[in-house]
Design a protein around this motif. Structure first.
Motif, PDB file in Angstrom:
ATOM      1  N   THR A 337       0.852  -1.183   0.000  1.00 44.13           N
ATOM      2  CA  THR A 337       0.000   0.000   0.000  1.00 44.13           C
ATOM      3  C   THR A 337       0.890   1.235   0.000  1.00 44.13           C
ATOM      4  N   ILE A 338       0.300   2.402  -0.292  1.00 39.33           N
ATOM      5  CA  ILE A 338       1.056   3.650  -0.360  1.00 39.33           C
ATOM      6  C   ILE A 338       0.368   4.699   0.503  1.00 39.33           C
ATOM      7  N   SER A 339       1.151   5.590   1.080  1.00 34.55           N
ATOM      8  CA  SER A 339       0.594   6.662   1.902  1.00 34.55           C
ATOM      9  C   SER A 339      -0.072   7.709   1.023  1.00 34.55           C
ATOM     10  N   ARG A 340      -0.939   8.505   1.634  1.00 36.38           N
ATOM     11  CA  ARG A 340      -1.700   9.497   0.863  1.00 36.38           C
ATOM     12  C   ARG A 340      -0.823  10.603   0.294  1.00 36.38           C
ATOM     13  N   ASP A 341       0.360  10.828   0.904  1.00 38.85           N
ATOM     14  CA  ASP A 341       1.245  11.846   0.347  1.00 38.85           C
ATOM     15  C   ASP A 341       2.212  11.260  -0.674  1.00 38.85           C
TER      16      ASP A 341
END
Length: 509
Positions: A337-341
């Protein structure tokens, strides 16, 4: 035994907490109200190192998600029937929350207050309150004739939660289910694919603001892909890639959909843009849609330029993913998964969870930004003296989709020419009318104020004494940044004057 460093850190946290309590007591917090259906502005992922951080675990891990403020990472632990919560900053465990049997997929709500967990060992979905780290609900539903159970889950911006089910076997028999947390009702979405059925390895994923979901059905050679729009509460028809697929991700706007294995790059209509070879397992898309990431069998992350559809580099994972498989059977290893930033990846590995910085830093420009700057350079100032000062004032409005500024969690940075000053998070105090800082940073005397403007946006003033501005020449550039909200403005000759004159410039982005 606790170290001196521990006690110092605890003292700093206590001071910040007392300052926040004081603000609450007078009815003012330096954050604008946030609509209930939308999380606050995403935080920046600030890791201590640019290298991967491996959180060791011998448990069987199924799903992973990073909170919107990039402070915590949540991972489902099917060995202990828990969701384990870790600090993004240093990898320490914050809490373990008991949920249903064999948790696998998980996703945060659009406002970031709840975590939804698919319990693959039972016919249930757990809801975790992220503020208290407790399970508040466990919704149970009736299985079908082959005893299907939840597998992958995603929360939509309209408040509905969707999960796919799996079963012991292969082929069709799983279902696309909908949970309405408002009523607790769980129903089958018969408008999805063939009457609401799916394969036993069907994954669903949300974009950054949960306005869109993407679905891939695994273990079937046609490789079908779907999208769901929260605004219309509808699924698209299938788009077949005619290949076995296992993972999916999409950008915030929904203009790019990434599918592994492949790696397939699709546009917002699910039409194929191209293929970048080398991907095998989990995928992620930078929220802006320019970069993609694919976990490869070489135990690395392939970095993809989604505009040119090429691989431009790799990122070290810091561990191996040898036990991953192309179809996702029985393991979460290789999922990502990836962070929102866009600054952090979280990857399930053979020996735990790896937090991998992407090196990407996103900023959101102010919609409008105006500044006036006075520079007072003392006569006879030399390169080694620090007797100069400057004063700045101006106005800014935030970019589209931004929900306020937070001076408790974020620093305020101001740069004029080559000089930069940073006021640390939690330093401001004030009331309903304004926030103020008056103190010393390094060897500089700093006075700052920021307050809401009657015409919208914010007004700011900043005065710094004890600086060295020797050698400053026009044109100069001024930059104001609060967290990842940034404005930059040119102060050219004729608009920026020294000593007792004022420079004015304005830019509308």
């Amino acid at each position: 035994m606790y170290t001196m460093q521990f006690w110092k850190a605890l003292a700093v946290k206590a001071q910040l907490a007392l300052r926040l309590l004081a603000l609450l007591a007078i009815g003012f917090v330096p954050v604008l109200a946030v609509p209930s259906a939308q999380a606050a502005n995403p935080g920046q992922c600030l890791l201590k190192s640019s290298k991967p951080l491996l959180i060791s675990s011998s448990a069987s891990l199924g799903g992973v998600v990073i909170d919107d403020q990039c402070e915590k990472v949540y991972i489902s632990n099917s060995s202990a029937n828990t969701v384990d919560i870790y600090s993004v900053t240093n990898g320490t465990k914050i809490a373990s929350v008991g949920v249903g049997a064999r948790p696998s997929g998980l996703d945060l709500s659009a406002d970031g207050t709840k975590l939804f967990v698919a319990n693959t060992g039972a016919q249930s979905v757990s809801v975790v309150d992220v503020a208290t780290n407790t399970e508040t609900h466990r919704y149970v539903f009736a299985s079908n004739f082959i005893n299907d159970t939840p597998y992958s889950i995603a929360a939509a911006r309209n408040g509905l939660v969707f999960f796919t089910t799996t079963f012991s076997g292969s082929g069709f028999g799983g279902r696309m289910m909908q949970l309405d947390p408002a009523s607790g009702a769980i129903t089958q979405r018969t408008d999805f694919w063939f009457g609401g059925t799916n394969t036993e390895i069907t994954r669903i994923a949300s974009n950054a603001d949960h306005s869109l979901l993407a679905v891939v059905a695994g273990d079937i050679s046609s490789g079908p892909v779907f999208k769901y729009a929260s605004s219309t509460n509808t699924f698209t028809n299938e788009k077949d890639l005619n290949a076995f697929v296992s993972s999916v991700a999409l950008d915030t706007a929904g203009d790019i959909v990434l599918v592994d294995s492949g790696t397939y790059v699709l546009d917002g209509n699910l039409s194929q843009i191209g293929i970048v070879t080398g991907g095998s397992y989990g995928v992620a898309v930078d929220p802006a849609g320019n970069l993609g990431y694919a976990v490869s069998s070489a135990s690395q992350v392939n970095v993809l330029d989604l505009k040119t559809v090429t691989q431009t580099g790799t990122l070290a994972i810091g561990d191996t993913v040898a036990s991953a498989n192309y179809y996702g059977f029985g393991t979460g290893v290789g999922q990502m998964t990836i962070s929102r930033d866009g600054g952090l990846l979280a990857i399930i590995t053979d020996h735990g969870l790896s937090l991998v910085p992407t090196g990407v830093v996103h900023v959101v420009p102010f919609a409008t930004f105006s500044a006036r700057v006075n520079l007072d350079i003392r006569e006879g100032t030399s390169a080694s003296s620090s007797s100069d000062e400057f004063a700045a004032e101006g106005h800014f409005t935030l970019g589209a989709g931004r929900n306020g500024i937070d001076l408790v969690a974020n620093p305020l940075n101001f740069q004029i020419g080559s000089f930069n000053i940073s006021i640390p998070p939690g330093s401001f105090s004030g009331d309903r009318e304004s926030l103020r800082y008056d103190g010393k940073i390094a060897d500089y005397d700093v006075r700052a104020q920021i307050k809401p403007s009657a015409h919208g946006g914010y007004q700011f003033t900043l005065r710094v004494k004890g600086v060295n501005l020797a050698g400053s020449v026009l044109p100069l550039t001024a930059t104001l940044a609060i967290g990842d909200d940034v404005g930059t403005i040119a102060l050219p000759t004729g608009n920026a004057r020294f000593v007792d004159t004022v420079a004015t410039s304005k830019k509308d982005d």
